[in-house]
Design a protein around this motif. Structure first.
Motif, short mmCIF file in Angstrom:
data_model
loop_
_atom_site.label_atom_id
_atom_site.label_comp_id
_atom_site.label_asym_id
_atom_site.label_seq_id
_atom_site.Cartn_x
_atom_site.Cartn_y
_atom_site.Cartn_z
N VAL A 1 -6.26 27.31 -0.22
CA VAL A 1 -6.85 26.06 -1.03
C VAL A 1 -6.89 24.97 -0.05
CG1 VAL A 1 -6.26 24.50 -2.94
CG2 VAL A 1 -6.03 27.06 -3.09
N LEU A 2 -8.03 24.24 0.36
CA LEU A 2 -8.00 23.23 1.23
C LEU A 2 -8.56 21.78 0.36
CD1 LEU A 2 -9.99 24.97 3.90
CD2 LEU A 2 -7.54 24.93 3.75
N ARG A 3 -8.09 21.05 0.91
CA ARG A 3 -8.59 19.61 0.59
C ARG A 3 -10.31 19.75 1.00
NH1 ARG A 3 -5.71 14.74 -0.44
NH2 ARG A 3 -3.50 15.05 -0.32
N ARG A 4 -11.20 19.29 0.15
CA ARG A 4 -12.60 19.37 0.61
C ARG A 4 -12.76 19.00 2.06
NH1 ARG A 4 -17.99 17.81 -2.54
NH2 ARG A 4 -19.37 19.33 -1.78
N ARG B 1 -22.88 22.05 -0.71
CA ARG B 1 -22.00 22.96 -1.37
C ARG B 1 -20.64 23.21 -0.79
NH1 ARG B 1 -21.48 29.04 -0.59
NH2 ARG B 1 -20.57 30.02 -2.51
N GLN B 2 -20.45 23.08 0.40
CA GLN B 2 -19.28 23.24 1.16
C GLN B 2 -18.41 21.88 1.43
OE1 GLN B 2 -19.10 26.05 4.00
NE2 GLN B 2 -19.15 28.06 2.61
N PHE B 3 -19.19 21.03 1.86
CA PHE B 3 -18.60 19.99 2.35
C PHE B 3 -18.99 18.62 1.75
CE2 PHE B 3 -19.62 22.84 5.98
CZ PHE B 3 -18.47 22.95 6.50
N GLY B 4 -17.88 17.70 1.57
CA GLY B 4 -18.01 16.45 0.89
C GLY B 4 -18.73 15.35 1.40
N GLU C 1 -10.38 15.99 -3.87
CA GLU C 1 -11.00 17.25 -4.31
C GLU C 1 -10.58 18.40 -3.55
OE1 GLU C 1 -15.12 19.40 -5.13
OE2 GLU C 1 -15.13 17.71 -4.34
N LYS C 2 -10.14 19.61 -3.94
CA LYS C 2 -9.82 20.75 -3.25
C LYS C 2 -11.12 21.73 -3.47
CE LYS C 2 -5.06 19.65 -3.14
NZ LYS C 2 -3.48 20.13 -3.31
N VAL C 3 -10.97 22.79 -2.46
CA VAL C 3 -11.96 24.02 -2.69
C VAL C 3 -10.94 25.22 -2.06
CG1 VAL C 3 -13.85 22.63 -1.89
CG2 VAL C 3 -12.59 23.86 -0.04
N VAL C 4 -11.90 26.26 -2.39
CA VAL C 4 -10.83 27.70 -2.57
C VAL C 4 -11.73 28.65 -1.56
CG1 VAL C 4 -9.89 29.48 -3.90
CG2 VAL C 4 -9.96 27.30 -4.59
N LEU C 5 -11.14 29.12 -0.80
CA LEU C 5 -11.80 30.52 -0.17
C LEU C 5 -10.79 31.67 -0.41
CD1 LEU C 5 -12.14 28.83 3.43
CD2 LEU C 5 -13.93 30.04 2.25
N TRP D 1 -14.33 36.62 4.21
CA TRP D 1 -13.94 35.51 3.40
C TRP D 1 -15.09 35.18 2.35
CZ3 TRP D 1 -9.04 33.77 2.58
CH2 TRP D 1 -7.86 34.14 3.56
N THR D 2 -14.84 34.60 1.07
CA THR D 2 -15.83 34.26 0.29
C THR D 2 -15.44 32.78 -0.13
OG1 THR D 2 -16.33 36.32 -0.64
CG2 THR D 2 -16.99 34.51 -1.76
N PHE D 3 -16.52 31.86 0.01
CA PHE D 3 -16.22 30.29 -0.58
C PHE D 3 -16.46 30.51 -2.00
CE2 PHE D 3 -18.03 26.37 -1.65
CZ PHE D 3 -16.76 25.50 -1.15
N VAL D 4 -15.41 29.96 -2.73
CA VAL D 4 -15.49 30.18 -4.28
C VAL D 4 -16.03 28.71 -4.98
CG1 VAL D 4 -14.12 30.37 -6.23
CG2 VAL D 4 -13.66 31.79 -4.34
N GLY D 5 -15.56 27.63 -4.21
CA GLY D 5 -15.96 26.54 -4.88
C GLY D 5 -14.80 25.55 -5.02
N ALA D 6 -14.93 24.78 -6.04
CA ALA D 6 -13.69 23.84 -6.20
C ALA D 6 -12.56 24.42 -6.86
CB ALA D 6 -14.33 22.56 -7.40
N ALA D 7 -11.48 24.05 -6.65
CA ALA D 7 -10.21 24.51 -7.22
C ALA D 7 -9.97 24.16 -8.58
CB ALA D 7 -9.04 23.89 -6.36
#
Length: 351
Positions: free
Chosen positions: A7-10, A33-36, A311-315, A345-351
């Motif tokens: 879980v990362l900050r976007r 999709r991945q970057f703010g 915002e956070k995103v999930v891998l 790894w798979t990028f899931v999206g927003a946490a």
């Protein structure tokens, strides 16, 4: 136990080529999709050289962002021998420009309008230093007497070091660093807080031997070109260190398949289709997933004086497949880095 979920900050991409027209519409959704936010390179045909150019290009980018996606393009000015310091400063003051980009003439894709002699833009650089506008540099000499694998190191000695000495308040990002010399130079100037470097995913994952593995692999050809394994290791050590001057910049650079696979193929790796998965792979191989957030999400905003994303995103650790090809509306296509390969790894999206 290996990490199964990140879980990362976007993150933000501090070096991206979005192109224009049909190509823009095809590739932008991957980055958005991945970057703010993303620092958008200005090397279009014709280049984004004025504030008016940047306003128009930003509108075209925003029009191509998919519905429901939050994405902020950060525009840059393409410096030429004739850049107007007043227009540049006004664009920065108005929030149109985030930075200006220095391409030595003919150093890379669409750089024919670049600066022929850095002395010619002294008034521009003085103005940028005065207002705190960052200078982003493609750090290679174009002297054909210099070996292609040495052009970054020579640029640092011949151009970058004297530049920083002449303009003591100028803030500089050495884009897509590829050498141990670049890492050392940035570290030597870290205390000043005015020198940073972006590092690409592909330069963390390949060395120059990969380009010729089993034959010529045109989709691994980029500029600056990948260097020896010792340089890849130096870049990886810098990226995973968490140190503030080093941050994520994919330099994702899409070209049509026909332009890459030709007698004189274009330089550039298209990594936007799976950028965060690739960085996660590199950091995991180094046993440093815990420092990925600093590199991807924290260091860049701090260097540019921008807020860190809330915002956070999930891998997740689960297999994903890089797209075989990204089709363009005109019938051609772009081949992503690691096309068709399975990633860990798979990028899931927003946490």
């Amino acid at each position: 136990m290996p990490t199964e979920r990140l879980v990362l900050r976007r993150p933000d991409d501090w070096h991206v080529h979005l192109r224009d027209g049909a190509m823009l519409k095809a590739v932008l959704p991957f980055t958005a999709r991945q970057f703010g936010r993303a620092i958008v390179m200005p090397n279009l045909k014709p280049p984004v050289a004025t504030t008016a150019d940047a306003v128009a290009y930003r509108e075209r980018i925003l029009a191509a962002v998919p519905a429901g996606v939050s994405f902020t393009p950060l525009m840059t000015a393409y410096l030429t021998d004739g850049t107007d310091p007043d227009d540049l400063a006004q664009g920065f003051e108005d929030g149109v420009f985030a930075a200006a980009k220095l391409y030595p003439a003919n150093a890379t894709t669409n750089s024919a309008h670049g600066v022929t002699d850095i002395a010619k833009i002294t008034p521009v650089l003085e103005r940028m230093a005065e207002i705190g506008m960052p200078l982003l540099i493609h750090g290679e000499v174009t002297d054909q007497a210099v070996d292609i694998f040495d052009r970054e190191a020579v640029f640092i000695d011949r151009t970058l070091a004297p530049l920083l000495e002449r303009h003591k308040a100028l803030r500089v990002v050495l884009e897509h660093a590829t050498t141990a010399e670049a890492v050392a130079f940035v570290r030597d100037h870290a205390a000043s807080g005015r020198v940073g470097a972006t590092i690409t995913a592909h330069h963390l994952l390949i060395n120059r031997s990969h380009i010729f593995q089993g034959g010529i692999r045109p989709h691994l050809y980029c500029l600056p070109i990948a260097k020896r394994e010792t340089h890849r290791q130096a870049l990886l050590e810098a990226a995973i260190s968490g140190e503030g001057p080093f941050f994520l910049g994919t330099d994702t650079a899409p070209h049509p398949l026909t332009a890459k696979e030709s007698a004189c193929g274009c330089a550039g790796c298209f990594t936007a289709a799976n950028a965060l998965e690739l960085y996660a792979e590199a950091f995991e191989q180094a046993g440093a997933l815990d420092t990925l957030e600093a590199f991807a999400s924290l260091n860049g905003p701090r260097f540019y004086g921008l807020p860190v994303a809330e915002e956070k995103v999930v891998l997740e650790r689960s297999p994903s497949t890089a797209p075989d090809i990204v089709l363009i509306a005109d019938g051609d296509g772009v081949l992503p880095f690691r096309s068709g390969e399975t990633l860990n790894w798979t990028f899931v999206g927003a946490a």
